[in-house]
Scaffold this active site. Sequence first.
Site, PDB file in Angstrom:
ATOM      1  N   GLY A 101       5.135 -32.459 -39.685  1.00 18.75           N
ATOM      2  CA  GLY A 101       5.713 -32.524 -41.020  1.00 18.75           C
ATOM      3  C   GLY A 101       5.173 -31.405 -41.885  1.00 18.75           C
ATOM      4  O   GLY A 101       3.996 -31.051 -41.792  1.00 18.75           O
ATOM      5  N   LYS A 120      -4.004 -32.694 -40.550  1.00 20.67           N
ATOM      6  CA  LYS A 120      -3.349 -32.487 -41.839  1.00 20.67           C
ATOM      7  C   LYS A 120      -4.123 -31.466 -42.650  1.00 20.67           C
ATOM      8  O   LYS A 120      -5.307 -31.645 -42.937  1.00 20.67           O
ATOM      9  CB  LYS A 120      -3.281 -33.812 -42.615  1.00 20.67           C
ATOM     10  CG  LYS A 120      -2.655 -33.690 -44.003  1.00 20.67           C
ATOM     11  CD  LYS A 120      -2.587 -35.050 -44.688  1.00 20.67           C
ATOM     12  CE  LYS A 120      -1.929 -34.967 -46.051  1.00 20.67           C
ATOM     13  NZ  LYS A 120      -1.851 -36.298 -46.715  1.00 20.67           N
ATOM     14  N   LYS A 186      -2.485 -40.262 -34.789  1.00 16.06           N
ATOM     15  CA  LYS A 186      -1.065 -39.983 -34.951  1.00 16.06           C
ATOM     16  C   LYS A 186      -0.314 -41.294 -35.161  1.00 16.06           C
ATOM     17  O   LYS A 186      -0.548 -42.286 -34.463  1.00 16.06           O
ATOM     18  CB  LYS A 186      -0.524 -39.272 -33.707  1.00 16.06           C
ATOM     19  CG  LYS A 186       0.924 -38.857 -33.799  1.00 16.06           C
ATOM     20  CD  LYS A 186       1.369 -38.184 -32.499  1.00 16.06           C
ATOM     21  CE  LYS A 186       2.840 -37.871 -32.532  1.00 16.06           C
ATOM     22  NZ  LYS A 186       3.313 -37.303 -31.239  1.00 16.06           N
ATOM     23  N   ASP A 225       0.891 -43.170 -55.458  1.00 13.41           N
ATOM     24  CA  ASP A 225       2.062 -42.325 -55.162  1.00 13.41           C
ATOM     25  C   ASP A 225       2.967 -43.022 -54.151  1.00 13.41           C
ATOM     26  O   ASP A 225       3.559 -42.382 -53.282  1.00 13.41           O
ATOM     27  CB  ASP A 225       1.629 -40.965 -54.624  1.00 13.41           C
ATOM     28  CG  ASP A 225       2.786 -39.952 -54.588  1.00 13.41           C
ATOM     29  OD1 ASP A 225       3.709 -40.067 -55.425  1.00 13.41           O
ATOM     30  OD2 ASP A 225       2.752 -39.060 -53.722  1.00 13.41           O
TER      31      ASP A 225
END
Length: 301
Positions: A101, A120, A186, A225
């Site tokens: 992503g 990440k 993952k 968020d």
Amino acid sequence: MVRNVAGEMAELEPEDFHLLSGLEHGMRFSRWVAEGKLPEFSGLDSENVDYRLDRCERRGLVERKTIQYTGYRLTFEGYDALALHTFAERDTIDGVGGPLGVGKESDVYEVRSFQPLALKYHREGYTNFREVDKERDYTSEKQHISWFYTARKAAEREYEALETLYPDVRVPRPVDQNRHAIVMAKMDGVELSRAGLTDGQVVPVLDLVLDEMAGAYREGFVHADMSEYNVFVGSEGVTVFDWPQAVPTDHANAEELLARDVTNIVGYFQRKYPQHTPEVDEAALADAIREDDFETVRAFA
């Protein structure tokens, strides 16, 4: 998009990382590090510094600019290389695969280890980093906050939240953190925004998401968020991810942020599945989460 530097790691030598680390140190004080300071910061002699600067600049790991002096700074690729080098030294990962992503504030890649993991990179500050600098800012050390400091703090906040919440809350299992990068398990499943729930799945999945929000609050965090883009739906339930903006429950704005999270996630279900999502008193639901009233939280869904 920041280029993936994993394929170039084998070409880099220990002295290249000394140079990159020296730039990292110098950028704590100014946006551009004067070339004359690099021997001191890197521990390399001037001739070696010049050689390493050329190698790293050709690979896009550093940038050069002539202002009142010749200055250098790390690129995000250079910062990525430093984090990857540290993970490799720790035996956290032994290879980087394809992207999982790419977003405005993070890039995620599959990585190899004893099991499938995800890497990440936080990119907070990248937009500002690419903007044209004002020359008066180059030496404004007291006001200087580097882009990699912003990204590193985001990674540290997220990793702290994951360590606190896992395994009591379904979040990605944290594995390691260095600089602006996190290694985690993952995730299996599909993003909630793309899940395409059947009629009979809508209420159970909403119920699971609310359960995880309540569990996070119980453990001391508000996500801050929540959206359909921060929830994975899999065969074993849901996983809530992306926690860099999370706030502790004693934060001055925690109540407001929790209410917003509830509104966001319930609103998504009501928009996408209006026939199968019950009417919800969102304020009362947020109160129930704060009061750890599990039965009331379940009753709303």
